[in-house]
Write a protein that holds these residues in place. Structure first.
Motif, PDB file in Angstrom:
ATOM      1  N   ARG A 140     115.722   6.682 114.632  1.00  0.00           N
ATOM      2  CA  ARG A 140     114.616   6.388 113.720  1.00  0.00           C
ATOM      3  C   ARG A 140     113.407   7.265 114.031  1.00  0.00           C
ATOM      4  NH1 ARG A 140     112.231   1.486 113.540  1.00  0.00           N
ATOM      5  NH2 ARG A 140     111.988   1.513 111.274  1.00  0.00           N
ATOM      6  N   THR A 141     113.089   7.415 115.302  1.00  0.00           N
ATOM      7  CA  THR A 141     111.957   8.273 115.676  1.00  0.00           C
ATOM      8  C   THR A 141     112.267   9.742 115.397  1.00  0.00           C
ATOM      9  OG1 THR A 141     112.770   8.288 117.968  1.00  0.00           O
ATOM     10  CG2 THR A 141     111.062   6.689 117.411  1.00  0.00           C
ATOM     11  N   THR A 142     113.533  10.112 115.534  1.00  0.00           N
ATOM     12  CA  THR A 142     113.922  11.495 115.240  1.00  0.00           C
ATOM     13  C   THR A 142     113.687  11.830 113.770  1.00  0.00           C
ATOM     14  OG1 THR A 142     115.594  11.460 116.996  1.00  0.00           O
ATOM     15  CG2 THR A 142     115.835  13.145 115.295  1.00  0.00           C
ATOM     16  N   LEU A 143     114.000  10.884 112.888  1.00  0.00           N
ATOM     17  CA  LEU A 143     113.767  11.093 111.454  1.00  0.00           C
ATOM     18  C   LEU A 143     112.274  11.148 111.144  1.00  0.00           C
ATOM     19  CD1 LEU A 143     116.502   8.731 109.965  1.00  0.00           C
ATOM     20  CD2 LEU A 143     116.533  11.222 110.033  1.00  0.00           C
ATOM     21  N   ALA A 144     111.480  10.364 111.856  1.00  0.00           N
ATOM     22  CA  ALA A 144     110.032  10.397 111.656  1.00  0.00           C
ATOM     23  C   ALA A 144     109.461  11.759 112.053  1.00  0.00           C
ATOM     24  CB  ALA A 144     109.369   9.284 112.466  1.00  0.00           C
ATOM     25  N   ILE A 145     109.981  12.331 113.123  1.00  0.00           N
ATOM     26  CA  ILE A 145     109.553  13.670 113.548  1.00  0.00           C
ATOM     27  C   ILE A 145     109.872  14.691 112.471  1.00  0.00           C
ATOM     28  CG2 ILE A 145     109.983  15.526 115.224  1.00  0.00           C
ATOM     29  CD1 ILE A 145     110.538  13.275 117.278  1.00  0.00           C
ATOM     30  N   GLN A 146     111.025  14.544 111.843  1.00  0.00           N
ATOM     31  CA  GLN A 146     111.414  15.490 110.794  1.00  0.00           C
ATOM     32  C   GLN A 146     110.452  15.421 109.618  1.00  0.00           C
ATOM     33  OE1 GLN A 146     113.929  17.771 111.237  1.00  0.00           O
ATOM     34  NE2 GLN A 146     112.923  18.655 109.438  1.00  0.00           N
ATOM     35  N   GLU A 147     109.940  14.231 109.311  1.00  0.00           N
ATOM     36  CA  GLU A 147     108.961  14.110 108.229  1.00  0.00           C
ATOM     37  C   GLU A 147     107.678  14.861 108.575  1.00  0.00           C
ATOM     38  OE1 GLU A 147     108.123  10.170 106.975  1.00  0.00           O
ATOM     39  OE2 GLU A 147     109.932  10.042 105.751  1.00  0.00           O
TER      40      GLU A 147
END
Length: 323
Positions: free
Chosen positions: A197-204
């Motif tokens: 979940r945090t990895t996807l937030a970084i991508q944003e």
């Protein structure tokens, strides 16, 4: 009662019993490197770096003071989560551990703010704030090792996502200071799910063209080092910080070999290319300003532009980042 209690003069009684209460607690701090005692007020002036160079752990409030211009920032409210989703209990219930951790932070906050009202309400290991670093709008998220070892759970994951979304909304740089022993066992798989979940937030954040900078503090390990701690555009580490997935003792027992001197420390990882910069905490703001100046040269805007969006508490039902 003994003869001294019965026959000493009033002056002697006061001398023997009256001074202890007047002595402040925690007046001295022992340096973990040299073993010498350092006066606490001297440590505060040096951002808790001892004369021997040991970087002691500091609170989110001190991190914000270290980074933000004029020591001014806006605290970012973080979304609440379920307190005990698995009804976990070992030698004590999980809610009791949370309560004890909050009490520990409350005691520390009382000492730091000297009785003044605290502007940071910290319910878990994360604290976030918005401000400027050398004029550049920045969201800083700090992982507090003092709260259950900075362990990664649902509250930490939601805090990370909320801070990342605030950075995107305000077109600000996103900086995180990591310090963690890994995932929180009391939340089981729910804790491990915070890694993707945090990895996807970084991508944003990166899709928005904004920099994501990681400051690696002692220690950074486990699921944190296996996810958002190692996904930064630039990795800056404090001297001597342990940065690893598992500890050196576990690795030595597994491979049955002696590890190199300084293995898994900041300087070793810089030599191997896993860390970009190792910098003294007292020079951290200058280093961060220089890095952000290269990554966001056109993002320096007026105060009116920076504060155009209010810092609002995210909803408890914050949607997951887009994949």
């Amino acid at each position: 009662m003994n003869w001294l209690t019965n026959f000493r003069t009033p002056g002697l009684k006061g001398l023997l019993s009256g001074t202890k209460k007047d002595t402040p607690e925690n007046l001295w701090v022992k340096c973990p490197e040299s073993g010498e005692l350092v006066y606490r007020s001297d440590l505060e002036e040096s951002w808790y770096v001892t004369p021997a160079g040991a970087h002691l752990r500091i609170s989110p409030r001190r991190r914000f003071r270290l980074f933000f211009d004029d020591e001014r920032w806006e605290a970012i409210p973080l979304p609440p989560v379920s307190a005990d989703p698995l009804k976990f209990k070992d030698d004590k219930p999980y809610p009791a551990r949370i309560k004890a951790a909050k009490g520990k932070l409350a005691k520390r906050d009382k000492e730091e703010v000297a009785g003044e009202a605290s502007e940071i309400k910290q319910d878990d290991c994360m604290a976030a704030a918005f401000g400027r670093i050398d004029g550049i709008p920045t969201v800083v998220l700090v992982q507090d090792f003092a709260f259950m070892g900075g362990s990664l759970g649902m509250a930490a994951g939601e805090a990370f996502i909320a801070a990342a979304q605030m950075a995107v909304a305000r077109k600000a740089a996103f900086v995180i200071c990591t310090a963690s022993g890994g995932a929180r066992m009391q939340e089981g798989t729910l804790s491990l799910m915070q890694m993707p979940r945090t990895t996807l937030a970084i991508q944003e954040v990166k899709d928005a063209g904004l920099p994501y900078i990681v400051v690696l503090c002692d220690p950074t390990s486990g699921g944190v080092s296996a996810s958002y701690a190692m996904l930064g555009d630039v990795h800056i580490a404090e001297p001597g910080a342990m940065i690893a997935f598992s500890g050196p003792r576990v690795i030595e027992q597994t491979i049955r070999e002696k590890l190199p001197e300084g293995f898994q420390r900041s300087e070793f990882l810089r030599e191997k290319g896993a860390v970009d910069i190792v910098t003294d905490r007292r020079e951290m703001k200058e280093t961060m300003a220089r890095v952000l100046g290269h990554l966001m040269p056109k993002r320096i805007v007026s105060d009116k532009d920076v504060t155009g969006l209010p810092v609002e508490a995210p909803s408890a039902d914050v949607p997951a980042p887009k994949s």
